[in-house]
Design an enzyme around this catalytic site. Structure first.
Site, short mmCIF file in Angstrom:
data_model
loop_
_atom_site.label_atom_id
_atom_site.label_comp_id
_atom_site.label_asym_id
_atom_site.label_seq_id
_atom_site.Cartn_x
_atom_site.Cartn_y
_atom_site.Cartn_z
N ARG A 82 -14.26 1.01 -9.18
CA ARG A 82 -14.41 2.28 -8.47
C ARG A 82 -14.84 3.42 -9.40
O ARG A 82 -15.46 4.39 -8.98
CB ARG A 82 -13.07 2.61 -7.79
CG ARG A 82 -13.05 3.87 -6.96
CD ARG A 82 -11.82 3.87 -6.08
NE ARG A 82 -11.53 5.17 -5.50
CZ ARG A 82 -10.54 5.40 -4.64
NH1 ARG A 82 -9.77 4.41 -4.24
NH2 ARG A 82 -10.31 6.61 -4.16
N ASP A 125 -8.45 3.63 -8.20
CA ASP A 125 -7.82 2.33 -8.32
C ASP A 125 -8.87 1.33 -8.79
O ASP A 125 -10.06 1.56 -8.64
CB ASP A 125 -7.20 1.90 -6.99
CG ASP A 125 -8.23 1.80 -5.87
OD1 ASP A 125 -9.21 1.05 -6.05
OD2 ASP A 125 -8.06 2.46 -4.84
N ASP A 130 -7.74 9.02 -9.00
CA ASP A 130 -7.53 8.17 -7.83
C ASP A 130 -8.45 6.96 -7.83
O ASP A 130 -8.72 6.38 -6.79
CB ASP A 130 -7.73 8.98 -6.52
CG ASP A 130 -7.24 8.22 -5.28
OD1 ASP A 130 -6.32 7.39 -5.42
OD2 ASP A 130 -7.79 8.45 -4.19
N TRP A 153 -3.68 -3.01 -3.32
CA TRP A 153 -4.35 -2.76 -2.05
C TRP A 153 -5.20 -3.93 -1.55
O TRP A 153 -5.55 -3.96 -0.37
CB TRP A 153 -5.30 -1.57 -2.19
CG TRP A 153 -4.71 -0.25 -2.53
CD1 TRP A 153 -4.61 0.32 -3.77
CD2 TRP A 153 -4.17 0.73 -1.62
NE1 TRP A 153 -4.04 1.57 -3.68
CE2 TRP A 153 -3.76 1.84 -2.37
CE3 TRP A 153 -4.00 0.75 -0.23
CZ2 TRP A 153 -3.19 2.98 -1.81
CZ3 TRP A 153 -3.43 1.88 0.33
CH2 TRP A 153 -3.02 2.97 -0.45
N SER A 210 0.84 -1.20 0.00
CA SER A 210 0.00 0.00 0.00
C SER A 210 0.87 1.25 0.00
O SER A 210 2.05 1.19 0.33
CB SER A 210 -0.88 0.01 1.26
OG SER A 210 -1.58 -1.20 1.40
N GLY A 211 0.25 2.39 -0.32
CA GLY A 211 0.95 3.67 -0.25
C GLY A 211 0.77 4.49 -1.51
O GLY A 211 0.98 3.98 -2.60
N ASN A 251 -4.25 2.97 -8.82
CA ASN A 251 -4.14 4.07 -9.78
C ASN A 251 -2.68 4.44 -10.02
O ASN A 251 -1.82 4.19 -9.19
CB ASN A 251 -4.89 5.30 -9.24
CG ASN A 251 -4.45 5.64 -7.85
OD1 ASN A 251 -4.94 5.06 -6.89
ND2 ASN A 251 -3.49 6.55 -7.72
#
Lengths: 365, 515
Positions: free
Chosen positions: B315, B290, B288, B227, B174-175, B245
């Protein structure tokens, strides 16, 4: 064993001492990696009314996030306002007054100004930036580094991006960039050999970490630019024509002087999303959603909506009394949204019309 | 504008049960089974008797501030394994009593959520925010080993629920603060030793997908975090990975192109870590969005022939049905109205509208950054043939904050907004919404469907867990939980009782039939 946290108070005072203090010499260019260091920093001093503000912020925000995570990024007041508005649109629930309290509290207790560490991510021993050290490094950067690495350290055709450099991101107060500069970095294009004192290495370390922090969401650079790109005349025509704004609003009435009360971004946000309590918090009390509930026996109860789900509706009636009605079969609920016309606008209005309208509103000084 | 890539008539209604179902006496992986359907064959609780569902027990996290519960607990041999960032609890699945608690001494990372643990035999696997994959003993929570899987200095962190596939622990990272590449790793279940790493974005000249980036520099820093947990088809021996993303997230002038393999569904062989095919849910994403929503595996007849399919409600508001043997799109549609795309390409991938990319002066876009849906897991019922997804219709204004030629990090964001939330039941054969149930409260919820013709969902900020008729969407039962449902509900049987367990805020709630 749960992590303990040191406070920013402790480190803020120590930062410049670390940067330029007596201990900085050939023997100690890099303080040992300390942990834990302040994520979710505790405010140095509690502002007035902080207890209420903190309790409200924790209550509203902790439903979805660990509170310490939220405040790990320090922000300007405008950034906190924008953050709260975004959370409202993602389902955060509270009254306009509660959200105003939250913004006030976060802006005071977790202000960007004076913060020495930015960003929630990364290790607990993230280097703290001393703004003075970063500033002092600028002439050195400009004379020796900027030609290849750019004013913002993001690289040029001549030299790599240092903001994305693993060497820089792993640095602690010169611990990795110092040895690299001294033993591996090529001579400067001018032919000048790199010869840096420990203090200069430390200053450059602060400067570079400052440039990394510039790219984070909590950066002071993280804000809207000039959004006044529309045609005010076209905006006026839209106001009275297709937009049907004039049916409820008047440039000489409720909108008189609106541009002196709200900045362009504020006007743009408010015309599109007036129901967002965060967006309207800076102005007078906003209209509220009301409901009329008709029971099976024909009795009606009306008032300000407090809460509604599939099973119950709660309201405050004209006398101020709180009433809850079970939504049994036969119970009818009519919801009156004072912002329905604005919601309707969202699927119709074009970006050009938005920009024109904002340009027009900007003339209402 | 919206185009169905394949005429629905060639898809028959029969849904085959080729995937082994969730064991009725447990919930052994993040999604219950490898398919990601979150469908239970249990019928003890059903549409006829769900109104009698009542509280069995509740368990409140013993560590203040460690909630809300965003992970899906596992239930193995009568014990629930529940996670939060830096914490794992073993809880008696019959009584809600705590058996043991593991707390990690953290060295950093974002503590925003943890999706759950994995179990193989007597070993448990969990990620901690400080970039570690940790293995514990199931019986007492004692640490067996820990391995670093990412670099905190580059602002990675760990939140993903690992999945054990054969002799591999599959762990994502993640990040999204700095421009670093996403990847997924396989580790040895016994020792944690490194087996392979698959990078989402090209790292070397000649790597697959490099043509979709303006430069190697852009690609190497192109993001695409992993994620969410993978799903797995044992027959094809493919894991289905979803990717995040691209970076920089919003300002994108320095990453023109489709930015492969970000915002994609990718099939990978778990034994060699090699990609077999990809489908990009959001080419050149700038919002954003993803594409890490669960890739749900289902099997159905198409033209009289059994087909292996994969469905995702993404999403960005688009629904995709793919052939999971080759990644070819059979259906591309929308599960909520959006305004950011110009239809679908020949591959069935959306074509982004450049005018709706973030702008300095702002662009009004739906969905907002939160998305038309997000990480809360969907469910698919082979009984109804409906794909259920917790959805939002949300508008916000997207701004470029950094108009320069080399933005880093985010360089912009969205702001403000208006939103409404609903449960969408999508006919997987057509991609059309069969029924929609709008919630008064805001917020997304994880979902569960059962052979009792039920769907369990939170009602956003209403703070209720609700059971709906899976065929019609009529609410049949609810219970107020004080906080919004914050994870995906699960179900299992013990001693002949069917339990429904759901997390809301800092509390796990368990329900059984009052008989």
């Amino acid at each position: 064993m749960i992590r303990t946290r040191r406070t920013v108070q402790l480190l803020a005072g120590a930062a410049f001492a670390v940067a330029l203090g007596a201990g900085v010499g050939a023997q100690r260019p890099s303080p040992p990696r300390q942990r834990p260091v302040p994520r979710g920093a505790t405010p140095a001093t509690k502002p007035a009314g902080a207890d209420t503000g903190e309790a409200t912020a924790r209550r509203l925000c902790s439903l979805c996030h660990p509170f310490e995570n939220i405040v790990a990024i320090r922000r300007t007041r405008a950034q906190w306002e924008a953050t709260v508005e975004n959370m409202i649109s993602r389902g955060a629930r509270g009254t306009s007054a509660e959200f105003a309290t939250v913004v006030d509290y976060l802006s005071a207790a977790y202000a960007l100004e004076g913060s020495t560490v930015r960003g929630a991510a990364g290790p607990d021993d993230k280097p703290l930036v001393d703004p003075k050290a970063s500033e002092i490094a600028k002439p050195l950067w400009t004379s020796d580094c900027q030609l290849c690495h750019g004013a913002d350290a993001r690289g040029t055709d001549r030299g790599p991006n240092l903001v994305r450099s693993a060497l820089v991101l792993g640095d602690r107060y010169g611990s990795t960039i110092g040895p690299y500069l001294r033993t591996k970095h090529a001579a400067l294009p001018s032919g000048k050999k790199i010869e840096l004192t420990d203090t200069q290495v430390l200053l450059l370390a602060h400067f570079l970490r400052d440039r990394v922090n510039d790219t984070l969401r909590g950066s002071p650079l993280f804000k809207p630019g000039d959004i006044l790109v529309g045609d005010a005349k076209a905006g006026a025509a839209y106001f009275d024509g297709e937009g049907r704004c004039g049916q409820c609003h008047s440039p000489s009435g409720d909108l008189k002087g609106i541009a002196t009360r709200l900045d362009p971004v504020g006007m743009q946000q408010r015309l599109l999303f007036p129901s967002n309590a965060g967006a309207r918090r800076r102005t007078t009390a906003a209209p509220v959603v009301t409901v009329t509930v008709t029971r099976e026996n024909g009795e009606t109860i009306a008032g300000e909506l407090v809460h509604m789900d599939d099973f119950y509706v709660s309201l405050r009636d004209a006398s101020g009394a709180y009433r809850t009605v079970r939504r049994a079969p036969g119970v009818r609920v009519e919801k009156h949204d004072p912002f329905a016309a604005h919601v309707d606008l969202l699927s119709r209005i074009t970006d050009t019309q938005i920009h024109d309208l904002v340009a027009y509103l900007e003339t209402l000084k | 504008m919206m185009r169905l890539v394949l005429c629905a008539t060639i898809l028959s209604g029969a849904v085959l049960a080729a995937q082994p179902p969730i064991p009725t006496d447990g919930w052994p992986t993040y999604n219950g089974d490898y398919s990601g359907r979150r469908f239970s064959t249990l019928t003890t609780i059903n549409a006829g008797n769900v109104k009698h569902l009542g509280l069995a027990w509740s368990y409140r996290l013993g560590v203040p501030g460690s909630g809300p519960i965003k992970g899906t607990p596992l239930m193995v041999n009568g014990v629930l394994y529940l996670t939060a960032p830096d914490h794992v609890w073993a809880v008696d699945a019959r009584t809600g009593r705590e058996i043991w608690h593991f707390a990690n001494e953290s060295t950093g990372g974002i503590h925003i959520g943890n999706r759950g643990a994995a179990i193989k035999g007597d070993r448990l696997y969990v990620e901690t925010p400080d970039c570690h994959l940790v293995s514990l003993n199931v019986k007492d929570g004692k640490e067996r080993w820990r391995q670093s899987i990412c670099n905190l200095d580059q602002f990675y962190y760990s939140s993903v629920a690992p999945i054990v596939v054969g002799n591999h622990v599959i762990a994502g990272v993640s990040g999204d603060d700095l421009d670093v590449p996403g990847y997924v790793e396989a580790r040895d279940p016994e020792t944690g030793a490194f087996q392979w790493r698959w990078y989402v974005v090209p790292q070397n000249p000649g790597d697959a997908g490099i043509e979709s980036w303006p430069s190697l520099e852009a690609a190497r820093h192109g993001g695409g975090m992993t994620w969410q947990p993978v799903t797995y088809d044992p027959d094809l021996n493919l894991i289905y990975l979803t990717t995040g993303n691209p970076q920089p997230v919003v300002a994108n002038v320095n990453r023109k192109g489709n930015n492969l393999f970000t915002a994609s569904i990718v099939a990978i062989n778990p034994d060699d870590g090699k990609m077999r095919w990809y489908f990009q849910s959001s080419p050149h994403d700038t919002h954003d969005w993803d594409a890490t929503q669960t890739p749900v595996l289902l099997d159905a007849d198409v033209n009289g022939e059994p087909r292996k399919l994969l469905a995702q409600a993404s999403r960005n508001g688009k629904f995709f049905l793919l052939d999971r043997t080759n990644g070819k799109a059979l259906v591309s549609s929308e599960f909520v109205p959006t305004n950011w795309s110009l239809g679908f390409s020949e591959r069935g991938e959306p074509i982004p509208n450049p005018a709706k990319e973030p702008q300095v002066a702002g662009a009004l876009v739906t969905p907002n950054q939160g998305g038309a849906t997000n990480w809360p897991p969907p469910t698919f019922s082979p009984m109804t043939g409906l794909f259920y997804v917790s959805a939002a219709r949300a508008y916000s204004v997207w701004y470029i904050y950094d108009p320069g030629q080399n933005p880093q990090g985010w360089g912009g964001t969205d702001r403000g907004g208006w939103s409404e939330y609903m449960l969408q039941a999508v006919d997987y054969k057509t991609g059309k919404v069969r029924w929609s149930h709008k919630w008064e409260g805001g917020g997304l919820s994880g979902l569960l469907s059962t052979a009792g013709n039920l769907v369990f969902s939170g009602d956003g900020s209403g703070g209720n867990i609700v059971a709906l008729d899976a065929t019609t969407g009529t609410p049949l039962w609810h219970a107020g939980l004080r906080s919004s449902v914050s994870n995906g509900p699960i179900t299992y049987t013990l001693d002949g009782l069917q339990y429904v367990v759901v997390g809301a805020g800092d509390t796990l709630w368990s329900f059984v039939l009052n008989e």
